[in-house]
Motif scaffolding. Structure first.
Motif, PDB file in Angstrom:
ATOM      1  N   TRP A  74       0.843  -1.195   0.000  1.00 21.83           N
ATOM      2  CA  TRP A  74       0.000   0.000   0.000  1.00 21.83           C
ATOM      3  C   TRP A  74       0.877   1.243   0.000  1.00 21.83           C
ATOM      4  CZ3 TRP A  74      -4.554  -1.211  -1.474  1.00 21.83           C
ATOM      5  CH2 TRP A  74      -5.074  -2.457  -1.153  1.00 21.83           C
ATOM      6  N   SER A  75       0.423   2.298  -0.663  1.00 20.10           N
ATOM      7  CA  SER A  75       1.244   3.499  -0.798  1.00 20.10           C
ATOM      8  C   SER A  75       1.302   4.334   0.469  1.00 20.10           C
ATOM      9  CB  SER A  75       0.739   4.357  -1.969  1.00 20.10           C
ATOM     10  OG  SER A  75      -0.616   4.721  -1.768  1.00 20.10           O
ATOM     11  N   ARG A  76       0.413   4.069   1.410  1.00 26.74           N
ATOM     12  CA  ARG A  76       0.381   4.899   2.614  1.00 26.74           C
ATOM     13  C   ARG A  76      -0.090   4.081   3.817  1.00 26.74           C
ATOM     14  NH1 ARG A  76      -0.296  10.452   3.939  1.00 26.74           N
ATOM     15  NH2 ARG A  76      -1.529  10.659   5.814  1.00 26.74           N
ATOM     16  N   TYR A  77       0.437   4.446   4.973  1.00 29.30           N
ATOM     17  CA  TYR A  77      -0.086   3.900   6.223  1.00 29.30           C
ATOM     18  C   TYR A  77      -0.169   5.038   7.232  1.00 29.30           C
ATOM     19  CZ  TYR A  77       4.543   4.105   8.345  1.00 29.30           C
ATOM     20  OH  TYR A  77       5.733   4.541   8.834  1.00 29.30           O
ATOM     21  N   ASP A  78      -1.111   4.934   8.125  1.00 32.42           N
ATOM     22  CA  ASP A  78      -1.282   5.913   9.200  1.00 32.42           C
ATOM     23  C   ASP A  78      -1.641   5.146  10.460  1.00 32.42           C
ATOM     24  OD1 ASP A  78      -1.350   8.680   7.764  1.00 32.42           O
ATOM     25  OD2 ASP A  78      -2.699   7.414   6.584  1.00 32.42           O
ATOM     26  N   TYR A  79      -1.014   5.510  11.560  1.00 39.90           N
ATOM     27  CA  TYR A  79      -1.458   4.905  12.806  1.00 39.90           C
ATOM     28  C   TYR A  79      -2.050   5.966  13.702  1.00 39.90           C
ATOM     29  CZ  TYR A  79       3.379   5.981  14.348  1.00 39.90           C
ATOM     30  OH  TYR A  79       4.577   6.578  14.619  1.00 39.90           O
ATOM     31  N   ASP A  80      -3.062   5.531  14.417  1.00 39.55           N
ATOM     32  CA  ASP A  80      -3.770   6.385  15.367  1.00 39.55           C
ATOM     33  C   ASP A  80      -3.648   5.702  16.721  1.00 39.55           C
ATOM     34  OD1 ASP A  80      -5.601   7.665  17.027  1.00 39.55           O
ATOM     35  OD2 ASP A  80      -7.129   7.862  15.467  1.00 39.55           O
ATOM     36  N   LEU A  81      -2.706   6.194  17.522  1.00 40.51           N
ATOM     37  CA  LEU A  81      -2.454   5.552  18.808  1.00 40.51           C
ATOM     38  C   LEU A  81      -3.573   5.814  19.802  1.00 40.51           C
ATOM     39  CD1 LEU A  81       1.400   6.024  19.216  1.00 40.51           C
ATOM     40  CD2 LEU A  81       0.127   4.128  18.201  1.00 40.51           C
ATOM     41  N   THR A  82      -4.374   6.839  19.566  1.00 40.44           N
ATOM     42  CA  THR A  82      -5.521   7.087  20.437  1.00 40.44           C
ATOM     43  C   THR A  82      -6.593   6.033  20.200  1.00 40.44           C
ATOM     44  OG1 THR A  82      -5.037   9.448  20.351  1.00 40.44           O
ATOM     45  CG2 THR A  82      -7.199   8.805  21.157  1.00 40.44           C
ATOM     46  N   ALA A  83      -6.854   5.722  18.930  1.00 36.37           N
ATOM     47  CA  ALA A  83      -7.875   4.731  18.574  1.00 36.37           C
ATOM     48  C   ALA A  83      -7.327   3.305  18.569  1.00 36.37           C
ATOM     49  CB  ALA A  83      -8.453   5.059  17.201  1.00 36.37           C
ATOM     50  N   GLY A  84      -5.995   3.156  18.593  1.00 36.26           N
ATOM     51  CA  GLY A  84      -5.402   1.817  18.549  1.00 36.26           C
ATOM     52  C   GLY A  84      -5.532   1.162  17.200  1.00 36.26           C
ATOM     53  N   LYS A  85      -5.398   1.960  16.124  1.00 36.41           N
ATOM     54  CA  LYS A  85      -5.577   1.436  14.770  1.00 36.41           C
ATOM     55  C   LYS A  85      -4.393   1.805  13.885  1.00 36.41           C
ATOM     56  CE  LYS A  85     -10.484   1.046  14.897  1.00 36.41           C
ATOM     57  NZ  LYS A  85     -10.552  -0.285  15.411  1.00 36.41           N
ATOM     58  N   LEU A  86      -4.123   0.915  12.947  1.00 39.09           N
ATOM     59  CA  LEU A  86      -3.166   1.150  11.874  1.00 39.09           C
ATOM     60  C   LEU A  86      -3.935   0.964  10.584  1.00 39.09           C
ATOM     61  CD1 LEU A  86      -0.219   1.544  10.842  1.00 39.09           C
ATOM     62  CD2 LEU A  86       0.064  -0.921  11.102  1.00 39.09           C
ATOM     63  N   LEU A  87      -3.909   1.972   9.728  1.00 38.16           N
ATOM     64  CA  LEU A  87      -4.679   1.976   8.483  1.00 38.16           C
ATOM     65  C   LEU A  87      -3.730   1.963   7.293  1.00 38.16           C
ATOM     66  CD1 LEU A  87      -7.071   4.888   9.518  1.00 38.16           C
ATOM     67  CD2 LEU A  87      -7.457   2.439   9.834  1.00 38.16           C
ATOM     68  N   PHE A  88      -4.063   1.158   6.288  1.00 36.20           N
ATOM     69  CA  PHE A  88      -3.299   1.118   5.047  1.00 36.20           C
ATOM     70  C   PHE A  88      -4.188   1.654   3.941  1.00 36.20           C
ATOM     71  CE2 PHE A  88      -1.420  -2.018   7.800  1.00 36.20           C
ATOM     72  CZ  PHE A  88      -0.053  -1.778   7.657  1.00 36.20           C
ATOM     73  N   SER A  89      -3.622   2.535   3.094  1.00 30.88           N
ATOM     74  CA  SER A  89      -4.412   3.241   2.084  1.00 30.88           C
ATOM     75  C   SER A  89      -3.680   3.312   0.755  1.00 30.88           C
ATOM     76  CB  SER A  89      -4.675   4.687   2.537  1.00 30.88           C
ATOM     77  OG  SER A  89      -5.132   4.745   3.843  1.00 30.88           O
ATOM     78  N   ASP A  90      -4.459   3.675  -0.262  1.00 30.09           N
ATOM     79  CA  ASP A  90      -3.894   4.104  -1.538  1.00 30.09           C
ATOM     80  C   ASP A  90      -4.632   5.379  -1.924  1.00 30.09           C
ATOM     81  OD1 ASP A  90      -6.363   3.340  -2.630  1.00 30.09           O
ATOM     82  OD2 ASP A  90      -5.555   1.583  -3.672  1.00 30.09           O
ATOM     83  N   ASP A  91      -4.469   5.824  -3.157  1.00 31.17           N
ATOM     84  CA  ASP A  91      -5.107   7.079  -3.576  1.00 31.17           C
ATOM     85  C   ASP A  91      -6.623   7.029  -3.469  1.00 31.17           C
ATOM     86  OD1 ASP A  91      -2.644   8.200  -4.058  1.00 31.17           O
ATOM     87  OD2 ASP A  91      -2.665   7.713  -6.198  1.00 31.17           O
ATOM     88  N   GLY A  92      -7.192   5.837  -3.477  1.00 35.24           N
ATOM     89  CA  GLY A  92      -8.641   5.678  -3.384  1.00 35.24           C
ATOM     90  C   GLY A  92      -9.162   5.680  -1.958  1.00 35.24           C
ATOM     91  N   GLY A  93      -8.280   5.761  -0.978  1.00 37.90           N
ATOM     92  CA  GLY A  93      -8.709   5.793   0.419  1.00 37.90           C
ATOM     93  C   GLY A  93      -8.219   4.605   1.218  1.00 37.90           C
ATOM     94  N   VAL A  94      -8.779   4.463   2.411  1.00 31.48           N
ATOM     95  CA  VAL A  94      -8.376   3.402   3.330  1.00 31.48           C
ATOM     96  C   VAL A  94      -8.832   2.045   2.794  1.00 31.48           C
ATOM     97  CG1 VAL A  94      -8.671   2.478   5.672  1.00 31.48           C
ATOM     98  CG2 VAL A  94      -8.438   4.954   5.325  1.00 31.48           C
ATOM     99  N   LYS A  95      -7.896   1.088   2.769  1.00 29.37           N
ATOM    100  CA  LYS A  95      -8.189  -0.253   2.260  1.00 29.37           C
ATOM    101  C   LYS A  95      -8.167  -1.316   3.368  1.00 29.37           C
ATOM    102  CE  LYS A  95      -8.416   1.251  -1.910  1.00 29.37           C
ATOM    103  NZ  LYS A  95      -9.703   1.444  -2.529  1.00 29.37           N
TER     104      LYS A  95
END
Length: 158
Positions: free
Chosen positions: A33-54
């Motif tokens: 995936w071209s992007r990842y974001d982690y949210d330590l408050t929510a306890g989530k790691l998200l993987f995304s591409d140009d179309g959004g979170v996958k």
């Protein structure tokens, strides 16, 4: 200090982690995936591409490596991290205390082998095995270290 069985057990844990991460790469294309974001408050790691979170994962924090200090710091010993994401790391500390394994029970683990990334994966693999996690992810940090996260759940975004 460590029991005689521990080095081989840890090596098996790392092999199991590689197998789990390979499966996650196949099933969820992790690592592509071209992007990842982690949210330590929510306890989530998200993987995304140009179309959004996958991909959406629930995480716990294993620990972090520091190139400057040349060591590993267990998440349970880092007061800057949210307590909700440390329960699995605390299980690792308890396992280390129960079995007299210093590198699991002490806050810092020195980079004795001079391979910081290998140290991070070894300790994260140990946590994945103890906590029966689905796999792990390494997020690089600016100063040359990394933050290691384990997956508690993983799903395609809806």
């Amino acid at each position: 200090m460590k029991p005689d069985w521990y080095p081989a057990w840890r090596d098996e844990a790392v092999e199991q982690l590689h197998a789990k991460n390979d499966r996650l790469h196949t099933d969820f294309r992790l690592g592509s995936w071209s992007r990842y974001d982690y949210d330590l408050t929510a306890g989530k790691l998200l993987f995304s591409d140009d179309g959004g979170v996958k991909i959406v994962t629930e995480i716990q924090i294993a620990g972090s490596t520091s190139a400057k200090a040349s060591n590993w710091l267990w998440a349970w010993a880092n007061s800057n991290l949210p307590g909700e994401l440390l329960s699995d790391a605390k299980l690792v500390r308890s396992f280390g205390e129960k079995n007299s394994i210093d590198e699991l029970a002490q806050a810092y683990v020195p980079n004795a082998g001079n391979d910081l990334e290998a140290l991070g994966w070894e300790l994260t693999g140990t946590m994945v095995r103890i906590c029966d996690a689905l796999g792990a992810y390494r997020s690089p940090r600016g100063e040359g270290g990394a933050l290691y996260l384990i997956f508690k759940s993983i799903n395609w975004a809806s």
